[in-house]
Write a protein that holds these residues in place. Structure first.
Motif, PDB file in Angstrom:
ATOM      1  N   TYR A   1      -0.511  -5.417   5.563  1.00  0.00           N
ATOM      2  CA  TYR A   1      -0.505  -4.039   5.067  1.00  0.00           C
ATOM      3  C   TYR A   1      -1.703  -3.799   4.167  1.00  0.00           C
ATOM      4  N   PRO A   2      -2.175  -2.566   4.121  1.00  0.00           N
ATOM      5  CA  PRO A   2      -3.362  -2.265   3.308  1.00  0.00           C
ATOM      6  C   PRO A   2      -3.097  -2.490   1.824  1.00  0.00           C
ATOM      7  N   VAL A   3      -4.129  -2.876   1.121  1.00  0.00           N
ATOM      8  CA  VAL A   3      -3.980  -3.290  -0.263  1.00  0.00           C
ATOM      9  C   VAL A   3      -3.588  -2.118  -1.164  1.00  0.00           C
ATOM     10  N   CYS A   4      -3.917  -0.909  -0.722  1.00  0.00           N
ATOM     11  CA  CYS A   4      -3.586   0.242  -1.569  1.00  0.00           C
ATOM     12  C   CYS A   4      -2.082   0.364  -1.774  1.00  0.00           C
ATOM     13  N   LEU A   5      -1.297  -0.187  -0.863  1.00  0.00           N
ATOM     14  CA  LEU A   5       0.160  -0.155  -1.050  1.00  0.00           C
ATOM     15  C   LEU A   5       0.566  -0.964  -2.273  1.00  0.00           C
ATOM     16  N   ASP A   6      -0.169  -2.040  -2.507  1.00  0.00           N
ATOM     17  CA  ASP A   6       0.102  -2.844  -3.704  1.00  0.00           C
ATOM     18  C   ASP A   6      -0.160  -2.031  -4.961  1.00  0.00           C
ATOM     19  N   TRP A   7      -1.272  -1.323  -4.934  1.00  0.00           N
ATOM     20  CA  TRP A   7      -1.593  -0.489  -6.106  1.00  0.00           C
ATOM     21  C   TRP A   7      -0.500   0.542  -6.343  1.00  0.00           C
ATOM     22  N   LEU A   8      -0.107   1.170  -5.244  1.00  0.00           N
ATOM     23  CA  LEU A   8       0.919   2.203  -5.347  1.00  0.00           C
ATOM     24  C   LEU A   8       2.193   1.608  -5.943  1.00  0.00           C
ATOM     25  N   GLU A   9       2.570   0.448  -5.450  1.00  0.00           N
ATOM     26  CA  GLU A   9       3.799  -0.181  -5.946  1.00  0.00           C
ATOM     27  C   GLU A   9       3.664  -0.562  -7.404  1.00  0.00           C
ATOM     28  N   PHE A  10       2.467  -0.988  -7.753  1.00  0.00           N
ATOM     29  CA  PHE A  10       2.241  -1.356  -9.153  1.00  0.00           C
ATOM     30  C   PHE A  10       2.427  -0.120 -10.048  1.00  0.00           C
ATOM     31  N   LEU A  11       1.794   0.968  -9.625  1.00  0.00           N
ATOM     32  CA  LEU A  11       1.907   2.189 -10.420  1.00  0.00           C
ATOM     33  C   LEU A  11       3.347   2.674 -10.472  1.00  0.00           C
ATOM     34  N   ASP A  12       3.997   2.607  -9.342  1.00  0.00           N
ATOM     35  CA  ASP A  12       5.360   3.117  -9.242  1.00  0.00           C
ATOM     36  C   ASP A  12       6.308   2.312 -10.143  1.00  0.00           C
ATOM     37  N   GLY A  13       5.978   1.043 -10.323  1.00  0.00           N
ATOM     38  CA  GLY A  13       6.868   0.217 -11.133  1.00  0.00           C
ATOM     39  C   GLY A  13       6.283  -0.107 -12.484  1.00  0.00           C
ATOM     40  N   ILE A  14       5.406   0.755 -12.947  1.00  0.00           N
ATOM     41  CA  ILE A  14       4.592   0.411 -14.121  1.00  0.00           C
ATOM     42  C   ILE A  14       5.410   0.213 -15.391  1.00  0.00           C
ATOM     43  N   PHE A  15       6.609   0.808 -15.440  1.00  0.00           N
ATOM     44  CA  PHE A  15       7.389   0.683 -16.667  1.00  0.00           C
ATOM     45  C   PHE A  15       8.070  -0.674 -16.800  1.00  0.00           C
ATOM     46  N   GLN A  16       8.084  -1.433 -15.714  1.00  0.00           N
ATOM     47  CA  GLN A  16       8.606  -2.807 -15.772  1.00  0.00           C
ATOM     48  C   GLN A  16      10.011  -2.849 -16.362  1.00  0.00           C
ATOM     49  N   ILE A  17      10.868  -2.023 -15.845  1.00  0.00           N
ATOM     50  CA  ILE A  17      12.244  -2.028 -16.341  1.00  0.00           C
ATOM     51  C   ILE A  17      13.119  -2.706 -15.302  1.00  0.00           C
ATOM     52  N   GLY A  18      14.002  -3.544 -15.754  1.00  0.00           N
ATOM     53  CA  GLY A  18      14.988  -4.148 -14.879  1.00  0.00           C
ATOM     54  C   GLY A  18      14.410  -5.230 -13.985  1.00  0.00           C
ATOM     55  N   ALA A  19      15.329  -5.957 -13.366  1.00  0.00           N
ATOM     56  CA  ALA A  19      14.908  -6.967 -12.413  1.00  0.00           C
ATOM     57  C   ALA A  19      15.837  -6.885 -11.215  1.00  0.00           C
ATOM     58  N   PRO A  20      15.332  -6.689 -10.018  1.00  0.00           N
ATOM     59  CA  PRO A  20      13.923  -6.439  -9.742  1.00  0.00           C
ATOM     60  C   PRO A  20      13.431  -5.134 -10.380  1.00  0.00           C
ATOM     61  N   ASN A  21      12.165  -5.112 -10.610  1.00  0.00           N
ATOM     62  CA  ASN A  21      11.508  -3.986 -11.252  1.00  0.00           C
ATOM     63  C   ASN A  21      11.862  -2.641 -10.591  1.00  0.00           C
TER      64      ASN A  21
END
Lengths: 201, 338, 541
Positions: free
Chosen positions: B151-171
């Protein structure tokens, strides 16, 4: 002796009268205070009652902008201004001014006259209900004669306004006719005038 | 019941998928056959609907002008609200589609405030709509990682941004929460606002319930029942579906099939419902036309041949009066007979 | 203890719910039938009017008959349902807008409280979304897969006489003002829906007289009033007399003159009824001040077009006279007077329907030399554009103090605002001729409120309905009247001039109504005038 008695009687009646006036003033003050205190609640219920005669009062209740919601806005304003006056000495002219737009609206909404003006009387019942629920002021319920009288005066003023509005409506109709636009529909119909017509100047 | 039946319908769909996926051999049907079928029906339905719209011409240029038209030089033209060129139309449409501009307009100055009013800001609808649509879009894009390998790397960025608050596990992803919040708010709006409740139909509740079902099963899968969900097998199935070589390698939990089946239902339902507003918004003649109808002629393909009541006929009828009144005529009156 | 009394009070007065009363609807809107009673509907078209129109080439007004909305039996043709459904199919194939507007609505409710009819009546079926649902429900039932499969579950319903009656009620409680379309996220325009409903109703012989009679008059005599050529001329000449009496200058006018540079067309109400008369006097003074080479026409003596309120064929047939006359008289271009729906037709329909106007030239002001490229194809410009350009170039001698008895406010007419974008030109002109203020923000420009009587609903039998529908507009005027002492409501629409006058008579008797050109005409200083102090401008007796 008699003079004395007479004097004392006059004096007594004067005192009694004074007491009565003071009493009534105090009551008036109490009522005014009660209205001030419950103003919001009373107006809220009053408006709600009046709006319940429309098909979709919810919108009229919620929308606060008088330009987006002229019906609800006009009612709220009218009742809110009217309420404190009802505890004072009623002035018919003042009532007229306050109720003008409310009545103007009711007069063109296809309501029969009694329907149109009924909401004004509703405040008698609403006030009693609210006072009865207020332990401190429940006693006031027994003595609302003046208040009811003021409501009656307001209703009579509204009745005049209602008639005035209806008359103005008919005058407007007449003015439209006179302005000549009736020719649109009362002129000879084209099919008729297709036949040769005489010179009408 | 306008909302009861749609709710039950969604429950029924869940039950069908749940029970169905438990029957041996049915996994293939739910995991492969239905998704293909649904996708085919979606594409067919979508295209059919767009063609159906496209077949009808746009006889008249009926743009709604929401601002000053292009006029004299010294009058400031509102290019977005009364577009004169194609690029201005594109800009207007983009704002409409991307920012829901017309809903945003739904603003009202509140000048008078009576005794304690429940002010209901008119921007709510706009906010709810934005919240839902954008969350849905991001969630959809995030799902692409399942179908693409690599998958394209931009999906990783998107997921990072989407989960940026780092709440809970899994994030926790922000969009997961926003999606559900948006849907619930839109639903509550339909329930609580008498006016909207009154105009709502079953077809308005069904997609909301269905989308809620999809979102909730998805969230359950990711955050709650994670232990039972074999992500590798799902990825394999998804990539397989995308490359037309579907395989189901392991037992996947029912919750996955429920999620997938609801998505299939959505795909099938989409083209035959109001959800087609997604395509329709681009076709709306009041928004996508130029306001230059006096400068350039718009052609109506079926312009009927209708002539006015002719001048000749008019003059014939009134010639005498016209001549008497000194109005010029084409044909003089016949000479008076003695 | 008091509450039961309150309920009794309600019961004693609200037992007879009408369209605007009754309690909160407890039933679904589909289950509430319409009730026609005197005052809530406009009179049906007279049979001979419908027959006359039906006899005209290119028009179709079948099933003429005598009928009354109040009777149960509307004497519909036997196959009425087939006619309606076929008519709907035909229109779906002809208008993409109809398909899109039928399919795209999500019932978000953004339009609901934007309609002046809803605001004034509180009747839920006057929410634009429900007005459209009246048609959409039938469309779903007969033209969509979901509707065919699921019927009522999918929001479909069968076409019945009850539905038809509902159409008649609510298609004639919409003024096609397009305010809802501004707020709709998909641009759904209820005016389109209403037009389709009215077109469909005409196919089974249902129409109202106030629209069809002016339309037939306009077809035959050239104007809604049915004024014959000599009468039309007389009327304009009366106005010339008045201008001479007031200013000492006698405007030079001509009729049907070949070779004039400009053909001038305005709504016939301007030369016939107050307060339009004063607007027409304004035109005369303006043109006289410029020495404009223009002519009036008795054949194309109507700017308005009631065809817009009927069907597209009627609109085309009536509109075609303008180009036909311009071609016959060999003018260079056309100037149009102040009118709302007229300008919707001219701006959005005329060129498509009756163009291209190759025989005309791109309008160029003979006074300033400005070329009106925004009308390069139709070759027809708005008098306000023309006037604004003159003022900008300093070609008019204006004395603003002549309007000092006036404190004006500006009513954007629905059609010029939302179907044309004419908003700042009139404001520019106002700035130069009169002292004026704006009404509150969400009641002007593209958010302007309708007068409540447009699209041929300006008839007196529905006066109460008109007053209700006009309340949002009247309320905004009241605000500026109370706050700024506004005493004049200016506009560029002939229907407004007539209907707002009635509206103001009822709601704000101290506010009068005028056209923009009246204010311009009153402010113009004519060369060689012998004008005395006119304390009421052109209205001075």
């Amino acid at each position: 002796m008699i003079v004395l008695l007479d004097f004392s009687l006059t004096e007594i009646s004067r005192v009694a009268w004074r007491i009565a006036v003071a009493e009534s003033l105090r009551e008036q003050a109490d009522l005014a205070e009660a209205l001030r205190c419950h103003r919001q609640k009373i107006v809220e219920r009053w408006v709600k009652y009046a709006l319940s005669s429309y098909q979709s009062p919810d919108f009229f209740l919620r929308e606060g902008d008088p330009f987006a919601n002229p019906i609800g806005g006009a009612m709220r304003q009218a009742f809110d201004r009217l309420l404190p006056l009802l505890a004072q000495k009623p002035e018919r002219l003042e009532f007229s001014e306050i109720l003008r737009q409310f009545v103007q609206i009711r007069a063109v909404q296809g309501l029969v006259p009694s329907q149109a003006l009924a909401p004004i009387y509703a405040v008698k019942h609403i006030l009693r209900d609210i006072l009865a629920a207020d332990k401190e002021r429940a006693a006031l319920v027994a003595n609302l004669y003046d208040f009811d009288f003021a409501v009656d005066i307001a209703a009579l003023a509204a009745f005049d306004m209602y008639m005035e509005s209806r008359e103005r409506l008919y005058a407007t109709r007449l003015a439209e006719l006179k302005s000549g636009r009736h020719i649109l529909t009362d002129g000879g119909c084209p099919s008729k005038t297709l036949h040769p017509v005489g010179d009408d100047g | 019941m306008k909302y009861g039946a749609p709710f039950l319908a969604v429950i029924a769909l869940v039950l069908i998928a749940w029970l169905g996926s438990l029957i041996p051999g049915m996994q293939y049907v739910f995991g492969v056959v239905f998704p293909y079928l649904a996708m085919a029906m979606f594409l067919y339905g979508f295209i059919r609907q767009v063609v159906y719209w496209g077949k009808s011409p746009v006889p008249f240029s009926i743009q709604t002008t929401c601002g000053q038209a292009k006029s004299l030089d010294f009058i400031k033209h509102n290019k977005l609200e009364a577009p004169d060129t194609n690029s201005q139309v594109v800009a207007r449409m983009l704002l409409e589609v991307l920012t829901f501009r017309s809903l945003f307009r739904n603003t009202q100055a509140r000048i008078y405030s009576g005794p304690k009013l429940t002010h209901e800001s008119s921007k709510w609808l706009w906010m709810f709509a934005l919240l839902f649509h954008y969350s849905f879009l991001v969630v959809l894009i995030r799902h692409m990682r399942l179908f693409l390998n690599p998958y394209p790397v931009c999906l990783d960025w998107l997921e990072f941004l989407d989960g940026i608050f780092q709440i809970g596990a899994p994030n926790w992803y922000i969009t997961d929460i926003c999606l559900v919040t948006g849907l619930v708010l839109l639903l509550l709006r339909r329930f609580c606002q008498t006016k909207v409740r009154y105009i709502s139909l079953a077809n308005d509740y069904f997609p909301l319930f269905l989308l809620l079902g999809i979102a909730i099963t998805g969230i359950l899968m990711r955050y709650c029942l994670r232990g039972n969900v074999d992500v590798v097998a799902i990825k394999q199935l998804a990539v397989g579906l995308a490359t037309f070589q579907p395989t189901i390698t392991a037992d996947i939990a029912s919750i996955f099939y429920i999620h997938l089946f609801l998505v299939c239902a959505l795909l099938v339902y989409f083209p035959y419902s109001k959800l087609m507003h997604m395509g329709g918004v681009f076709f709306s003649p009041t928004r996508n036309m130029r306001n230059n109808t006096r400068a350039a002629r718009h052609i109506n393909p079926w312009n009927p041949d209708i002539k006015p009541h002719s001048y000749a006929g008019y003059e014939d009828e009134f010639r005498e009066f016209m001549v008497d009144a000194g109005i010029p005529v084409e044909k003089e009156l016949p000479a008076k007979q003695a | 203890m008091a509450l039961p009394k309150l309920e009794e009070l309600s019961r004693s007065v609200a037992e007879d719910p009408s369209m605007a009363t009754g309690s909160v609807p407890t039933r679904e809107w589909m289950d509430i039938p319409v009730v026609f009673k005197s005052g809530n509907y406009a009179y049906p078209a007279k049979k001979d009017k419908v027959e006359y129109l039906n006899s005209q080439k290119g028009l179709s007004f079948p099933n003429a008959r005598v009928w009354s909305p109040e009777e149960d039996d509307w004497k519909l043709p036997e196959n009425w349902k087939e006619i309606i459904l076929n008519g709907l199919k035909e229109r779906l194939d002809k208008f993409r807008s109809l398909k899109i507007f039928m399919d795209c609505c999500v019932r978000c409710g953004a339009c609901a409280d934007k309609c002046h009819f809803f605001l004034g009546t509180g009747d839920p079926k006057n929410m634009p979304v429900l007005r459209a649902e009246l048609l959409r429900s039938v469309y779903r039932n007969d033209f969509t897969l979901a509707g065919k499969l699921l019927g009522k579950m999918a929001g479909g319903r069968e076409m019945t006489v009850g539905v038809l009656k509902e159409w008649f009620m609510y298609a004639y409680q919409c003024t096609e003002c397009r305010r809802c379309s501004v707020f709709c996220p998909y641009g759904i325009d209820t005016a389109e829906i209403t037009m389709m409903l009215r077109e469909l109703l005409h196919t089974v012989g249902i129409g109202i007289n106030w629209i069809l009679e002016p339309a037939s008059n306009s077809n035959r005599t050239g104007n809604h009033m049915g004024l014959q050529p000599h009468t039309f001329k007389d009327n304009v000449e009366f106005l010339v007399d008045d201008v001479e009496r007031l200013t000492g200058r006698r405007p030079n006018i001509t009729f049907n003159r070949k070779g004039a540079e400009i053909l001038f067309i305005t709504p016939s109400a301007d030369v016939f009824a107050e307060p339009g008369l004063y607007t027409a006097m304004g035109y005369l003074i303006l043109f006289e001040a410029l020495g404009l080479d223009y002519t009036w026409s008795t054949y194309a003596s109507e700017g308005g077009n009631f065809g817009l309120f009927t069907n597209n064929e009627m609109m085309k047939k009536l509109n075609a006279k303008m180009y036909a006359e311009a071609e016959r008289l060999k003018v260079r271009y056309i100037i149009g007077g102040e009118c709302g729906h007229m300008w919707r037709v001219l701006h959005q329909y005329m060129d498509t329907m009756n163009g291209p106007a190759d025989f005309l030239e791109v309008p160029k002001s003979p006074i300033t030399g400005t070329v009106f490229n925004n009308a390069a194809s139709t070759k027809m410009i708005h008098i306000t554009e023309f006037t604004a350009d003159l003022i900008k170039n300093g070609k008019l001698k204006l004395d603003k103090s002549r309007n000092s008895h006036i404190k004006a406010t500006w009513h954007d007419s629905c059609n010029t605002a939302r179907a044309m974008g004419l908003m700042d030109e009139p404001r520019y002109v106002l700035d130069h001729v009169v002292d004026w203020v704006e009404m509150p923000e969400n009641t002007i420009r593209e958010q302007t409120f309708c007068c409540g009587s447009g699209t041929g609903l300006n008839t007196d039998e529905i006066m109460e309905l008109r007053m209700r529908a006009g309340l949002p507009r009247a309320n905004a005027v009241k605000h500026v009247h109370d706050k700024h002492g506004v005493n004049m409501l200016a506009c560029v629409c002939a229907i407004d001039r007539a209907t707002l006058t009635s509206l103001m008579n009822y709601w704000n008797p101290d506010v009068r109504v005028c056209g923009l050109s009246e204010l311009v005409g009153n402010a113009i200083v004519l060369d060689g005038e012998t004008r005395e102090e006119l304390d009421d401008g052109l209205r001075t007796l």
